[in-house]
Design a protein around this motif. Structure first.
Motif, PDB file in Angstrom:
ATOM      1  N   TRP A  62      -1.573   0.726 -15.737  1.00  0.00           N
ATOM      2  CA  TRP A  62      -1.296   1.671 -14.757  1.00  0.00           C
ATOM      3  C   TRP A  62       0.294   2.363 -14.895  1.00  0.00           C
ATOM      4  CZ3 TRP A  62      -5.352   2.605 -11.620  1.00  0.00           C
ATOM      5  CH2 TRP A  62      -6.401   1.660 -11.394  1.00  0.00           C
ATOM      6  N   PRO A  69      -1.024   7.570  -6.283  1.00  0.00           N
ATOM      7  CA  PRO A  69      -2.528   6.854  -5.970  1.00  0.00           C
ATOM      8  C   PRO A  69      -3.411   6.858  -7.264  1.00  0.00           C
ATOM      9  CG  PRO A  69      -2.347   9.098  -4.876  1.00  0.00           C
ATOM     10  CD  PRO A  69      -0.769   8.693  -5.381  1.00  0.00           C
ATOM     11  N   SER A 122      -1.915   3.867  -9.678  1.00  0.00           N
ATOM     12  CA  SER A 122      -1.425   2.607  -9.218  1.00  0.00           C
ATOM     13  C   SER A 122      -2.698   1.691  -9.003  1.00  0.00           C
ATOM     14  CB  SER A 122      -1.099   2.936  -7.817  1.00  0.00           C
ATOM     15  OG  SER A 122       0.370   3.688  -7.991  1.00  0.00           O
ATOM     16  N   ARG A 129       1.024  -1.226   0.000  1.00  0.00           N
ATOM     17  CA  ARG A 129      -0.014   0.055   0.030  1.00  0.00           C
ATOM     18  C   ARG A 129       0.902   1.009  -0.053  1.00  0.00           C
ATOM     19  NH1 ARG A 129      -4.006  -2.643   4.379  1.00  0.00           N
ATOM     20  NH2 ARG A 129      -5.552  -3.661   3.071  1.00  0.00           N
ATOM     21  N   ARG A 131       2.004   1.793  -3.624  1.00  0.00           N
ATOM     22  CA  ARG A 131       1.105   2.624  -4.459  1.00  0.00           C
ATOM     23  C   ARG A 131       0.812   4.084  -3.930  1.00  0.00           C
ATOM     24  NH1 ARG A 131       1.362  -2.424  -4.671  1.00  0.00           N
ATOM     25  NH2 ARG A 131       0.188  -3.566  -6.515  1.00  0.00           N
ATOM     26  N   PRO A 155      -5.101  -1.324  -7.170  1.00  0.00           N
ATOM     27  CA  PRO A 155      -5.367  -1.553  -5.886  1.00  0.00           C
ATOM     28  C   PRO A 155      -4.153  -2.560  -5.422  1.00  0.00           C
ATOM     29  CG  PRO A 155      -7.149  -1.749  -7.053  1.00  0.00           C
ATOM     30  CD  PRO A 155      -6.105  -1.535  -8.097  1.00  0.00           C
TER      31      PRO A 155
END
Length: 304
Positions: A274, A116, A119, A109, A112, A121
């Motif tokens: 992404w 944000p 990226s 997390r 990423r 999930p």
């Protein structure tokens, strides 16, 4: 995609496991002490791919002595918890990987969070494990696998140099031109990445086994000459990226997203779904170019 271990040297094998449209390699070293390096994306890959592949070699999971990792990105440590749960395998982790390996989802997390909007999930499940042994640069696992600190792609990246065969198990430490699904190579620290490449160029390496099918450099190299070419190809990519990014900045482009898209197209690669990996790489170059200006090297004009 091969679902069984592929023999890479006399006793080192590679298993290709699915990873976002390409494959991520699990390496098995069949020595006096048996070692797994990396574990794929998730627990299902252990049950459905790794265990059957080991069985084909005549082994069960409980016969593996050590579980290691080249760094803590999810496609390399996603199966760690399952291996430990099933077999109680001892975990050896590089010191910089220790906190990440204990909670890889938190780290996923965090990666990423830098970009944000660009990226994917984080994985729904990415369980961690506690290490049994902490490794340092130069540590040796199973009497033959020497840890080589190799930062750049991330700060906890390591390679394992098999002292018996001079085979370098490089994980993601050597990025080539990235994989088909990345867009570009991914390195978070360009200076560290180049230092890693220079360090490896000075070592005796007779084989390279990478963790993914990289563009331009490839997934492996055999023989000292080919290994040297492989490493130089990785370095050459950094120079090509740098020149494109420098010229883009000179032309007045300041949007990292637009520079990344242009770089991907310039290199003839596919734009990924992404962009976070190319964004890391572009920003790594921008920081290095800015350092050059701060150090008094004004060649090329304003690159802020």
């Amino acid at each position: 995609m091969n679902r069984l271990f592929r023999k890479m040297t006399d006793d080192i094998y590679l298993l290709e496991t699915p990873a976002g449209g390409v494959w991520s390699g699990i390496v098995f070293v069949d020595g006096k002490e048996k070692v797994l390096i990396d574990s794929g994306e998730n627990a299902a890959h252990i049950d459905e791919l790794l265990i059957p592949a080991l069985r084909e070699l005549g082994y069960g999971l409980k016969e593996v002595d050590w579980l290691c990792n080249t760094h803590c990105h999810g496609d390399h440590v996603g199966g760690h918890r399952r291996i430990v749960e099933l077999a109680g395998t001892k975990v050896a982790a590089y010191r910089k990987s220790v906190p990440k390996l204990r909670d890889p989802l938190k780290y996923s997390r965090l990666i990423r969070a830098a970009y944000p909007a660009d990226s994917p999930p984080a994985p729904a499940v990415l369980d961690g494990v506690k290490e049994n042994t902490i490794l340092e640069d130069g540590s040796v696992v199973a009497g033959r696998l020497q840890v080589v600190a190799a930062p750049g792609h991330d700060d906890d990246c390591i390679c394992f140099l098999d002292l018996a065969s001079k085979t370098l198990i490089s994980g993601d430490s050597l990025q080539g031109n990235g994989t088909r699904t990345q867009g570009t190579a991914l390195y978070m620290d360009l200076g560290a990445y180049r230092s890693t490449l220079n360090r490896l160029m000075g070592m005796e390496i007779k084989n390279i086994i990478s963790a993914h099918p990289y563009l331009f450099s490839g997934e492996s190299a055999k023989g000292e000459k080919e290994c040297g070419i492989y490493l130089e190809k990785c370095m050459e990519i950094t120079r090509l990226y740098e020149e494109y990014i420098r010229l883009s900045l000179q032309a007045g482009e300041r949007d990292t997203v637009e520079i990344a898209k242009g770089l991907i197209d310039h290199m003839g690669n596919e734009r990924p779904a992404w962009l976070f990996q190319p964004l890391y790489t572009v920003d790594a170059h921008r920081r290095e170019l800015q350092k050059g200006l701060a150090g008094g090297n004004t060649k090329g004009g304003n690159v802020k």
